[in-house]
Enzyme design. Structure first.
Site, PDB file in Angstrom:
ATOM      1  N   GLU A 391     -16.222  11.892  -4.909  1.00 33.22           N
ATOM      2  CA  GLU A 391     -16.745  10.531  -4.876  1.00 33.22           C
ATOM      3  C   GLU A 391     -18.125  10.571  -4.219  1.00 33.22           C
ATOM      4  O   GLU A 391     -18.292  11.207  -3.185  1.00 33.22           O
ATOM      5  CB  GLU A 391     -15.712   9.731  -4.085  1.00 33.22           C
ATOM      6  CG  GLU A 391     -16.108   8.472  -3.484  1.00 33.22           C
ATOM      7  CD  GLU A 391     -14.943   7.948  -2.584  1.00 33.22           C
ATOM      8  OE1 GLU A 391     -13.750   8.268  -2.804  1.00 33.22           O
ATOM      9  OE2 GLU A 391     -15.272   7.228  -1.636  1.00 33.22           O
ATOM     10  N   HIS A 476      -5.941   9.723   2.220  1.00 28.21           N
ATOM     11  CA  HIS A 476      -5.012   9.569   1.093  1.00 28.21           C
ATOM     12  C   HIS A 476      -3.679  10.285   1.323  1.00 28.21           C
ATOM     13  O   HIS A 476      -3.324  11.186   0.563  1.00 28.21           O
ATOM     14  CB  HIS A 476      -5.636  10.149  -0.191  1.00 28.21           C
ATOM     15  CG  HIS A 476      -6.907   9.486  -0.625  1.00 28.21           C
ATOM     16  ND1 HIS A 476      -7.755  10.051  -1.562  1.00 28.21           N
ATOM     17  CD2 HIS A 476      -7.465   8.303  -0.282  1.00 28.21           C
ATOM     18  CE1 HIS A 476      -8.781   9.240  -1.767  1.00 28.21           C
ATOM     19  NE2 HIS A 476      -8.644   8.184  -1.002  1.00 28.21           N
ATOM     20  N   ASN A 514      -8.438   8.900  -6.543  1.00 26.32           N
ATOM     21  CA  ASN A 514      -8.058   7.970  -5.471  1.00 26.32           C
ATOM     22  C   ASN A 514      -6.722   7.319  -5.843  1.00 26.32           C
ATOM     23  O   ASN A 514      -6.528   6.930  -6.991  1.00 26.32           O
ATOM     24  CB  ASN A 514      -9.138   6.909  -5.297  1.00 26.32           C
ATOM     25  CG  ASN A 514     -10.533   7.511  -5.290  1.00 26.32           C
ATOM     26  OD1 ASN A 514     -10.926   8.153  -6.256  1.00 26.32           O
ATOM     27  ND2 ASN A 514     -11.252   7.337  -4.226  1.00 26.32           N
TER      28      ASN A 514
HETATM   29  P1  FAE Z   1      -0.135   1.258   2.757  1.00 24.80           P
HETATM   30  O1  FAE Z   1      -1.163   0.535   1.968  1.00 24.80           O
HETATM   31  O2  FAE Z   1      -0.582   2.202   3.801  1.00 24.80           O
HETATM   32  O3  FAE Z   1       0.813   0.138   3.410  1.00 24.80           O
HETATM   33  C1  FAE Z   1       1.832   0.444   4.325  1.00 24.80           C
HETATM   34  C2  FAE Z   1       1.971  -0.705   5.307  1.00 24.80           C
HETATM   35  O4  FAE Z   1       3.166  -0.533   6.067  1.00 24.80           O
HETATM   36  C3  FAE Z   1       0.836  -0.789   6.314  1.00 24.80           C
HETATM   37  O5  FAE Z   1       0.320  -2.104   6.332  1.00 24.80           O
HETATM   38  C4  FAE Z   1       1.486  -0.409   7.643  1.00 24.80           C
HETATM   39  O6  FAE Z   1       0.896  -1.044   8.756  1.00 24.80           O
HETATM   40  C5  FAE Z   1       2.916  -0.839   7.421  1.00 24.80           C
HETATM   41  N1  FAE Z   1       3.895  -0.106   8.236  1.00 24.80           N
HETATM   42  C6  FAE Z   1       3.931   1.216   8.484  1.00 24.80           C
HETATM   43  N2  FAE Z   1       4.997   1.535   9.249  1.00 24.80           N
HETATM   44  C7  FAE Z   1       5.666   0.359   9.488  1.00 24.80           C
HETATM   45  C8  FAE Z   1       6.827   0.025  10.224  1.00 24.80           C
HETATM   46  N3  FAE Z   1       7.568   0.967  10.858  1.00 24.80           N
HETATM   47  N4  FAE Z   1       7.211  -1.279  10.279  1.00 24.80           N
HETATM   48  C9  FAE Z   1       6.480  -2.226   9.650  1.00 24.80           C
HETATM   49  N5  FAE Z   1       5.352  -1.953   8.933  1.00 24.80           N
HETATM   50  C10 FAE Z   1       4.952  -0.679   8.854  1.00 24.80           C
HETATM   51  O7  FAE Z   1       0.861   2.060   1.816  1.00 24.80           O
HETATM   52  N6  FAE Z   1      -7.401   4.624  -2.171  1.00 24.80           N
HETATM   53  C11 FAE Z   1      -7.969   4.379  -3.374  1.00 24.80           C
HETATM   54  O8  FAE Z   1      -7.289   4.412  -4.410  1.00 24.80           O
HETATM   55  N7  FAE Z   1      -9.313   4.086  -3.473  1.00 24.80           N
HETATM   56  C12 FAE Z   1     -10.129   4.057  -2.376  1.00 24.80           C
HETATM   57  O9  FAE Z   1     -11.336   3.762  -2.500  1.00 24.80           O
HETATM   58  C13 FAE Z   1      -9.555   4.337  -1.105  1.00 24.80           C
HETATM   59  N8  FAE Z   1     -10.317   4.372   0.018  1.00 24.80           N
HETATM   60  C14 FAE Z   1      -9.712   4.533   1.245  1.00 24.80           C
HETATM   61  C15 FAE Z   1     -10.489   4.456   2.409  1.00 24.80           C
HETATM   62  C16 FAE Z   1      -9.875   4.525   3.659  1.00 24.80           C
HETATM   63  C17 FAE Z   1     -10.717   4.448   4.902  1.00 24.80           C
HETATM   64  C18 FAE Z   1      -8.452   4.669   3.749  1.00 24.80           C
HETATM   65  C19 FAE Z   1      -7.767   4.737   5.087  1.00 24.80           C
HETATM   66  C20 FAE Z   1      -7.692   4.763   2.598  1.00 24.80           C
HETATM   67  C21 FAE Z   1      -8.302   4.706   1.351  1.00 24.80           C
HETATM   68  N9  FAE Z   1      -7.549   4.769   0.178  1.00 24.80           N
HETATM   69  C22 FAE Z   1      -8.151   4.582  -1.042  1.00 24.80           C
HETATM   70  C23 FAE Z   1      -6.104   5.042   0.215  1.00 24.80           C
HETATM   71  C24 FAE Z   1      -5.235   3.805  -0.057  1.00 24.80           C
HETATM   72  O10 FAE Z   1      -5.627   2.725   0.759  1.00 24.80           O
HETATM   73  C25 FAE Z   1      -3.759   4.179   0.193  1.00 24.80           C
HETATM   74  O11 FAE Z   1      -3.431   5.214  -0.706  1.00 24.80           O
HETATM   75  C26 FAE Z   1      -2.814   3.008  -0.023  1.00 24.80           C
HETATM   76  O12 FAE Z   1      -3.105   1.937   0.838  1.00 24.80           O
HETATM   77  C27 FAE Z   1      -1.363   3.441   0.173  1.00 24.80           C
HETATM   78  O13 FAE Z   1      -0.530   2.385  -0.272  1.00 24.80           O
HETATM   79  P2  FAE Z   1       0.968   2.268   0.229  1.00 24.80           P
HETATM   80  O14 FAE Z   1       1.566   1.091  -0.421  1.00 24.80           O
HETATM   81  O15 FAE Z   1       1.622   3.588   0.049  1.00 24.80           O
END
Ligand code: FAE
Length: 535
Positions: A391, A476, A514
């Protein structure tokens, strides 16, 4: 321990207004978490742990099917402005809102021209978690919206021919005909207007990235995003408050980005069947005496302290706490005997999506621009030949840096496992920093060639002193409860009917791009099946 009463249904109203109209307040939310003296535990048909991509898809589709859903989220609701009138902190001036329960920032790019960038901040339930394991720091979003709050919005559907390597047990035709289109529509994915991009000052850095890629013979591809590019055009024209053009991204965007709060979660709350409890961290899930499951959670204050323990029961529980959150919970619950039926695949198959970062120092005739849009729009695709998709990332410092920054997603075969550490009462991850070497090699297949062609060198000042590779981190995390291994082919956990995994934990370590579009599309596929057969 107290139990939450059904009177907290009031919260549904507060929460929905908060998300949809930007009013509502965290205080109102906190007050409704649980009540001392209440006797009957709330029972819900479906409880979703986490409000990221997997959780948001599950909540919306269950609600549309007529099921009442409770979502619990360890992070904040992020709907009240701070003292500066803004909800989210600036990227260049991190403050108490920026990090999850740290007293010092841990910025992904932590050095610049020999100066360390990290600084002390008050400990607070901030938006970006830099979670440290032995060999890797895993960055994750915390709050209602999960990773969508902090990510770069790059909304990439993996190439059809690469999909079988990503999720071998999933019917690719169904994914590409039905679920990827559904996910793209649900997420509000849009494309940058290339004619505008060609002249916009804020994408000078990306045009320099293209020039260098193409001169070395690499494919340069535009990538869709969930940031509203019409809004960005108006930012560039000075017509609206700046967000991407003010460098906002990893600590939240005050405008312009379509996070899950504007898409799936807004729709879910609009059904009237979904309630979200922020600052509730799930600590245990176990079979309940009368059937279903007992879910125990800590209600947190904004300093991370536990205000009380809250218990709910649910017929169905969806683990959507993200790859790390879900894996940690399941690993602990299996090891401690709370969920004895889970199989030995729990905690395994974790990968970093091959993330590695680097910067290049350009010549003075290749400035990358003072103002850089914080949303990436393009990448260098050398996956087939070298195992890397890089990227072209912004470095939104507000000054001319002559630096090109890249986040490469690479084909890294290393996989780690989570394990329960009874002595510390924590879950460990056995990833080793040295396991990034295949990722560095893959990234070098692109950047060594570009440097040779351009007569340029790597930056050595961004990730420490005299350090080229950002090999200590991932954005990721993927895997830990892999589809068709720890679960059946639709995310049903083995051994405990009514428990599901529906987030990035299902994906075995790498998506080749991503990940959030793939996570969303897989969740769409799985929830459709679960609603049709299990409810
Ligand atoms: P996620 O979105 O992490 O959601 C999990 C939720 O569960 C979170 O809100 C937590 O706070 C919550 N949680 C965790 N444990 C507990 C618990 N014990 N009790 C209650 N709540 C809890 O999971 N991906 C892309 O495709 N494109 C991008 O441009 C991109 N850029 C990124 C930039 C950064 C800085 C970061 C950190 C990530 C990036 N990602 C990107 C990755 C993407 O945001 C990530 O793969 C997804 O958010 C994962 O989705 P999930 O639903 O697995």
């Amino acid at each position: 321990m107290t139990s939450e009463t059904s009177s907290s249904n009031d919260y549904k109203q507060v929460s929905r207004r908060g998300l949809l109209a930007g009013t509502g307040s965290i205080l109102a939310v906190a007050a409704l978490g649980g009540r001392a003296g209440a006797s009957t535990a709330v029972h819900v048909p479906a409880l979703v742990i986490g409000t990221g991509y997997g959780g948001a898809v599950a909540a919306l589709r269950l609600a549309q099917a007529g099921v009442d859903v409770r979502m619990v989220e360890m992070g904040m609701s992020w709907d009240a402005p701070g003292p500066d009138g803004k909800i989210f902190a600036s990227t260049v001036k991190p403050d108490y809102r920026s990090f999850w329960l740290r007293t010092r920032t841990k910025q992904p790019i932590n050095n610049f021209l020999g100066f360390p960038l990290d600084k002390d901040v008050p400990r607070y339930t901030g938006i970006l978690d830099a979670e440290e394991f032995g060999g890797i720091t895993v960055y994750q979003g915390r709050g209602v919206g999960g990773g969508s709050l902090v990510n770069g919005g790059m909304a990439v559907t993996p190439r059809r021919e690469r999909f079988a390597a990503v999720l071998p047990s999933v019917n690719a035709d169904e994914m590409y005909d039905r679920y990827f289109p559904r996910a793209n529509a649900g997420l509000g994915v849009n494309h940058v207007d290339v004619a505008w991009w060609e002249t916009a000052d804020c994408y000078q850095f990306a045009r320099v990235g293209r020039k260098h890629a193409q001169r070395s013979g690499f494919a340069f591809v535009f990538v869709p995003n969930v940031y509203d590019f019409d809004y960005m055009k108006r930012e560039a024209a000075g017509a609206v408050p700046r967000s991407a053009l003010a460098g906002e991204v990893i600590y939240g965007n005050n405008h312009g980005k379509k996070t899950l709060r504007q898409t799936y979660l807004a729709q879910a709350l609009a059904t009237g069947k979904v309630t979200i409890s922020p600052l509730h961290k799930v600590t245990s899930v176990a079979p309940a005496a009368g059937g279903g499951y007992t879910v125990v959670m800590d209600r947190l204050d904004t300093g991370g302290g536990v205000m009380e323990s809250v218990t709910m029961t649910a017929d169905k529980v969806f683990f959507a706490a993200g790859s790390v959150g879900t894996s940690k919970l399941l690993t602990k619950l299996k090891a401690t005997g709370a969920l004895p039926g889970l199989n030995d695949e729990i905690g395994k198959g974790w990968g970093d999506n091959g993330n590695v970062m680097c910067g290049r120092a350009n010549h003075m005739w290749d400035p990358t621009g003072k103002v850089q849009a914080a949303m990436p729009t393009a990448g260098i695709d050398n996956w087939d030949a070298g195992g890397a998709f890089a990227e072209v990332a912004p470095l939104p410092t507000g000054i001319e840096t002559y630096a090109s920054l890249y986040l490469s997603i690479t084909r890294n075969p290393n996989r780690a496992a989570f394990s329960w550490n009874a002595a510390t009462g924590k879950v460990d991850l056995d990833w080793q920093t040295a396991w990034k070497q295949p990722s560095i090699d893959a990234a070098k297949s692109i950047f060594d060639k570009i440097n040779a062609k351009e007569g340029t060198i790597y930056r050595t000042d961004l990730f420490g002193s005299y350090k080229i590779w950002g090999d200590h981190l991932t954005y990721h995390p993927l895997g830990g409860a892999v589809l068709n291994k720890a679960t059946d082919n639709y995310g049903r956990l083995h051994g405990h009917p009514g428990l599901y995994v529906i987030d990035g934990a299902l994906i075995p370590g790498n998506t080749s791009v991503n990940p959030f579009v793939t996570i969303t599309a897989l969740a769409e596929r799985n929830i459709e099946k679960i609603i049709a057969t299990d409810l």
